[in-house]
Write an enzyme that holds these catalytic residues in place. Structure first.
Site, PDB file in Angstrom:
ATOM      1  N   ASP A 295      13.194  17.360  40.899  1.00 24.17           N
ATOM      2  CA  ASP A 295      12.114  17.754  39.980  1.00 24.17           C
ATOM      3  C   ASP A 295      12.097  16.943  38.695  1.00 24.17           C
ATOM      4  OD1 ASP A 295      11.496  19.697  41.853  1.00 24.17           O
ATOM      5  OD2 ASP A 295      12.785  21.180  40.890  1.00 24.17           O
TER       6      ASP A 295
ATOM      7  N   LYS B  69       9.194  12.648  39.991  1.00 30.38           N
ATOM      8  CA  LYS B  69       9.037  11.507  40.906  1.00 30.38           C
ATOM      9  C   LYS B  69       7.578  11.321  41.328  1.00 30.38           C
ATOM     10  CE  LYS B  69      12.093  13.541  43.532  1.00 30.38           C
ATOM     11  NZ  LYS B  69      12.631  14.582  42.642  1.00 30.38           N
TER      12      LYS B  69
ATOM     13  N   GLY C 111       8.663  19.175  46.247  1.00 38.15           N
ATOM     14  CA  GLY C 111       7.377  19.539  45.655  1.00 38.15           C
ATOM     15  C   GLY C 111       7.117  18.528  44.570  1.00 38.15           C
ATOM     16  N   HIS C 112       6.235  17.588  44.832  1.00 36.27           N
ATOM     17  CA  HIS C 112       5.993  16.490  43.894  1.00 36.27           C
ATOM     18  C   HIS C 112       4.621  16.683  43.251  1.00 36.27           C
ATOM     19  CE1 HIS C 112       9.092  13.710  46.078  1.00 36.27           C
ATOM     20  NE2 HIS C 112       9.598  14.840  45.650  1.00 36.27           N
TER      21      HIS C 112
ATOM     22  N   GLN D 140      14.177  15.141  46.294  1.00 30.08           N
ATOM     23  CA  GLN D 140      15.385  15.751  45.713  1.00 30.08           C
ATOM     24  C   GLN D 140      15.981  14.800  44.660  1.00 30.08           C
ATOM     25  OE1 GLN D 140      15.186  15.978  49.556  1.00 30.08           O
ATOM     26  NE2 GLN D 140      13.815  17.541  48.803  1.00 30.08           N
TER      27      GLN D 140
ATOM     28  N   THR E 130       8.934  26.882  45.445  1.00 24.04           N
ATOM     29  CA  THR E 130       9.287  28.300  45.596  1.00 24.04           C
ATOM     30  C   THR E 130       8.878  29.134  44.383  1.00 24.04           C
ATOM     31  OG1 THR E 130      11.447  27.819  44.640  1.00 24.04           O
ATOM     32  CG2 THR E 130      11.293  27.751  47.036  1.00 24.04           C
TER      33      THR E 130
ATOM     34  N   ARG F 271      13.609  27.392  37.006  1.00 22.78           N
ATOM     35  CA  ARG F 271      14.653  26.366  37.037  1.00 22.78           C
ATOM     36  C   ARG F 271      15.675  26.638  35.937  1.00 22.78           C
ATOM     37  NH1 ARG F 271      10.075  21.797  37.302  1.00 22.78           N
ATOM     38  NH2 ARG F 271       9.573  21.903  39.511  1.00 22.78           N
TER      39      ARG F 271
ATOM     40  N   GLY G  15       4.125  13.472  28.989  1.00 23.44           N
ATOM     41  CA  GLY G  15       3.259  14.567  29.407  1.00 23.44           C
ATOM     42  C   GLY G  15       2.998  14.458  30.891  1.00 23.44           C
TER      43      GLY G  15
HETATM   44  P1  GDP Z   1       9.299  15.845  41.355  1.00 21.11           P
HETATM   45  O1  GDP Z   1       9.742  16.817  42.389  1.00 21.11           O
HETATM   46  O2  GDP Z   1      10.385  14.932  40.914  1.00 21.11           O
HETATM   47  O3  GDP Z   1       8.046  15.101  41.725  1.00 21.11           O
HETATM   48  O4  GDP Z   1       8.944  16.731  40.068  1.00 21.11           O
HETATM   49  P2  GDP Z   1       8.123  18.130  40.059  1.00 21.11           P
HETATM   50  O5  GDP Z   1       6.691  17.847  40.280  1.00 21.11           O
HETATM   51  O6  GDP Z   1       8.773  19.122  40.941  1.00 21.11           O
HETATM   52  O7  GDP Z   1       8.411  18.624  38.595  1.00 21.11           O
HETATM   53  C1  GDP Z   1       8.045  17.893  37.483  1.00 21.11           C
HETATM   54  C2  GDP Z   1       7.119  18.774  36.617  1.00 21.11           C
HETATM   55  O8  GDP Z   1       7.009  18.213  35.335  1.00 21.11           O
HETATM   56  C3  GDP Z   1       5.709  18.862  37.160  1.00 21.11           C
HETATM   57  O9  GDP Z   1       5.158  20.099  36.823  1.00 21.11           O
HETATM   58  C4  GDP Z   1       4.993  17.729  36.411  1.00 21.11           C
HETATM   59  O10 GDP Z   1       3.597  17.956  36.286  1.00 21.11           O
HETATM   60  C5  GDP Z   1       5.665  17.810  35.072  1.00 21.11           C
HETATM   61  N1  GDP Z   1       5.807  16.543  34.340  1.00 21.11           N
HETATM   62  C6  GDP Z   1       6.032  15.306  34.823  1.00 21.11           C
HETATM   63  N2  GDP Z   1       6.219  14.432  33.798  1.00 21.11           N
HETATM   64  C7  GDP Z   1       6.121  15.153  32.675  1.00 21.11           C
HETATM   65  C8  GDP Z   1       6.250  14.815  31.293  1.00 21.11           C
HETATM   66  O11 GDP Z   1       6.523  13.687  30.896  1.00 21.11           O
HETATM   67  N3  GDP Z   1       6.090  15.839  30.394  1.00 21.11           N
HETATM   68  C9  GDP Z   1       5.815  17.115  30.774  1.00 21.11           C
HETATM   69  N4  GDP Z   1       5.680  18.043  29.837  1.00 21.11           N
HETATM   70  N5  GDP Z   1       5.687  17.453  32.062  1.00 21.11           N
HETATM   71  C10 GDP Z   1       5.853  16.490  32.999  1.00 21.11           C
HETATM   72  P1  IMO Z   2      12.011  17.569  44.786  1.00 19.00           P
HETATM   73  O1  IMO Z   2      11.756  16.437  45.746  1.00 19.00           O
HETATM   74  C1  IMO Z   2      14.814  20.603  43.348  1.00 19.00           C
HETATM   75  C2  IMO Z   2      17.551  22.315  46.315  1.00 19.00           C
HETATM   76  C3  IMO Z   2      17.375  23.782  46.668  1.00 19.00           C
HETATM   77  C4  IMO Z   2      18.799  24.151  46.997  1.00 19.00           C
HETATM   78  C5  IMO Z   2      19.326  22.903  47.693  1.00 19.00           C
HETATM   79  C6  IMO Z   2      19.262  22.953  49.209  1.00 19.00           C
HETATM   80  O2  IMO Z   2      10.781  18.337  44.443  1.00 19.00           O
HETATM   81  O3  IMO Z   2      12.778  17.095  43.599  1.00 19.00           O
HETATM   82  P2  IMO Z   2      17.284  22.795  50.978  1.00 19.00           P
HETATM   83  O4  IMO Z   2      16.050  23.626  51.154  1.00 19.00           O
HETATM   84  O5  IMO Z   2      17.013  21.348  50.742  1.00 19.00           O
HETATM   85  O6  IMO Z   2      18.290  23.004  52.069  1.00 19.00           O
HETATM   86  O7  IMO Z   2      17.981  23.369  49.642  1.00 19.00           O
HETATM   87  O8  IMO Z   2      18.508  21.837  47.241  1.00 19.00           O
HETATM   88  N1  IMO Z   2      16.323  21.489  46.469  1.00 19.00           N
HETATM   89  C7  IMO Z   2      15.596  21.024  45.449  1.00 19.00           C
HETATM   90  N2  IMO Z   2      15.708  21.248  44.117  1.00 19.00           N
HETATM   91  N3  IMO Z   2      13.857  19.763  43.822  1.00 19.00           N
HETATM   92  C8  IMO Z   2      13.751  19.515  45.135  1.00 19.00           C
HETATM   93  O9  IMO Z   2      12.917  18.593  45.646  1.00 19.00           O
HETATM   94  C9  IMO Z   2      14.627  20.192  46.023  1.00 19.00           C
HETATM   95  N4  IMO Z   2      14.780  20.198  47.370  1.00 19.00           N
HETATM   96  C10 IMO Z   2      15.832  20.978  47.618  1.00 19.00           C
HETATM   97  O10 IMO Z   2      16.870  24.518  45.569  1.00 19.00           O
HETATM   98  O11 IMO Z   2      19.544  24.325  45.819  1.00 19.00           O
HETATM   99 MG    MG Z   3       9.816  18.869  42.738  1.00 22.03          MG
END
Ligand code: GDP
Ligand code: IMO
Ligand code: MG
Length: 425
Positions: A13, A16, A40-41, A222, A299, A303, A411
């Site tokens: 998270d 990416k 979840g990207h 991840q 989910t 966090r 942002g």
């Molecule tokens: P990923 O799994 O690595 O793609 O990241 P996620 O999408 O799960 O979580 C990143 C969260 O931070 C998302 O809600 C994005 O919209 C948000 N986000 C990404 N870059 C920034 C940033 O620079 N600032 C803020 N405030 N939010 C951001």
């Molecule tokens: P992105 O790509 C954050 C965590 C789960 C759990 C562990 C194992 O959005 O960054 P799993 O379902 O993979 O067997 O769970 O890994 N986990 C993540 N945490 N971002 C993710 O993906 C994750 N994918 C799995 O919360 O602790």
């Molecule tokens: Mg994510």
């Protein structure tokens, strides 16, 4: 041409999805190489927000080819829902999305097994996303998995055998009652839907494209701290999230890897169970969570939040071979008077600056404190506008990590991205 790889360096998270979308115009191909719908990207642009789970984040930028590689595990039901939602929002993808025949299928019974294994663990639960990731990779490694290519020949028999085997395990774990009917209906609809896509030998495709001079960006899922070998085992996911995963998950040789982009948040978060040395249990942690909207994209789980951990980050930079760093969500710290960074661990009274075998409850973070910048950075367009304290924070991180920070994100929107150095400076 070489393959560039973009990886999360923390516990996932990091942002990416956003950065892959920003970088996509520079590439011809974007490919996922591991993980599955546990990812979840999130991407935001033009006032819209999208969350991608199995589909690469290059899907919104023109006619780029997007590949789901052999290292990915795919749930046909979730894939269908994700792809149909994208198509309905005006983003047709059937021609642009290619899926490896060697990618493994997540069966409905894999999801049940995920739940059953978690329930059996009692207090030692991993806190998985419940998407069947672990059991699917287990079947892959134990040579009993089903692959996307299998849906083209004699699939019913293979499915029935796998299901029977899984149900036996579920029974032995006293798991139930469960109703597979609805799950299977959606799943088989997903299987039929999959057949409308280009099902390819993606290792041939990627290498052919490279030989033709096309550029490829690999999108990690991840993060390094969730890697099955190098993460905080056993509280990890079941794939290799590190750079080497791009080689095995796409069929590209190590000498084809070019730049490795390492993404990290200006602080740190973690979802699910497991050790997290810099976790904050006070109002500072709550403040980071609230300002950063730190709730899981898959989910909805809250966090866990804490300060940046440079011991873990240095380790990630090492095992991934990071060549360029990207710092995300620095805006979340805009209002902080001071900021802490963990530079060493104290283990049973002894200070260490390397990532140890285990980061259990004996590990205590050693912090340095830096002045905050106390400036709203969310509308900034260039590094010339950066406050002095922010520049000092960047310099400090670069010195600690030994790699330049090339991009800073201020942002969630595509536009809120600042590149620091001129291209190939
Ligand atoms: P990923 O799994 O690595 O793609 O990241 P996620 O999408 O799960 O979580 C990143 C969260 O931070 C998302 O809600 C994005 O919209 C948000 N986000 C990404 N870059 C920034 C940033 O620079 N600032 C803020 N405030 N939010 C951001
Ligand atoms: P992105 O790509 C954050 C965590 C789960 C759990 C562990 C194992 O959005 O960054 P799993 O379902 O993979 O067997 O769970 O890994 N986990 C993540 N945490 N971002 C993710 O993906 C994750 N994918 C799995 O919360 O602790
Ligand atoms: Mg994510």
């Amino acid at each position: 041409m070489k393959v560039d790889v973009l990886l999360g360096l923390q516990w996932g998270d990091e942002g990416k999805g956003k950065v892959v979308d920003v970088l996509t115009p520079r590439y011809d191909v974007v490919a996922r190489f591991q993980g599955g719908p546990n990812a979840g990207h999130t991407l935001e642009f033009e006032g819209q927000k999208y969350v991608l789970r199995s589909i690469p984040s290059g899907i919104f930028q023109g006619d780029k080819v997007n590949i789901i590689g052999n290292g990915v595990v795919l749930d046909p039901a979730l894939f269908k829902a994700e792809a149909e939602a994208l198509e309905a929002s005006g983003h047709p993808l059937k021609e642009r999305l290619h899926i490896s025949k060697k990618a493994h299928l997540i069966l409905p019974t894999h999801r049940l097994l995920d739940a059953a294994y978690e329930a059996a663990k009692g207090d030692a639960k991993v806190g998985t996303t419940g998407k069947g990731i672990g059991p699917t990779y287990t079947d892959k490694v134990s040579r009993t998995g089903l692959r996307v290519g299998d849906i083209l020949h004699g699939f019913d028999q293979k499915y029935a055998a796998a299901k029977a085997r899984h149900e036996q395990i579920l029974q032995s774990l006293n798991f139930g009652p469960y109703d597979l009917g609805e799950m299977e209906k959606a799943w088989f609809e997903g299987i039929e839907y999959l057949k409308q896509f280009h099902l390819v030998d993606s290792e041939h495709e990627v290498n052919r494209l490279l030989n033709e001079g096309k550029s490829v960006l690999c999108e990690g899922a991840q993060g390094t701290m969730l890697d099955v070998d190098f993460g905080s085992y056993p509280f990890v996911t079941s794939s290799n999230t590190i750079c080497a995963g791009a080689c095995t998950g796409l069929g590209v040789a190590p000498n084809k890897i070019g730049d490795v982009y390492g993404i990290f948040k200006a602080y740190c978060t973690r979802v699910g169970a497991g050790p997290f040395p810099t976790e904050l249990f006070d109002e500072t942690g709550e403040k980071i969570c609230a300002l950063g909207h730190e709730f899981g994209a898959v989910t909805g789980r809250k966090r866990r939040c804490g300060w940046i951990d440079l011991v873990a980050l240095k380790y990630a930079v090492m095992v991934d071979g990071v060549t360029k760093l990207i710092m995300m969500k620095s805006d979340v710290l805009d209002s902080f008077e001071t900021i802490k960074a963990c530079v060493a661990y104290k283990v049973d009274g002894e200070e260490i600056d390397y990532f140890p075998f285990s980061i259990n409850e004996h590990v205590e973070p050693v912090y340095v404190e830096l002045p905050g910048w106390q400036t709203d950075m969310t509308k900034m367009q260039s590094e010339d506008e950066f406050p002095e304290e922010f520049n000092a924070y960047l310099t400090f991180l670069e010195e600690q990590l030994g790699v330049p920070i090339q991009i800073v994100s201020v942002g969630p929107d595509r536009e809120q991205t600042i590149e620091r150095y001129t291209e190939e400076a």
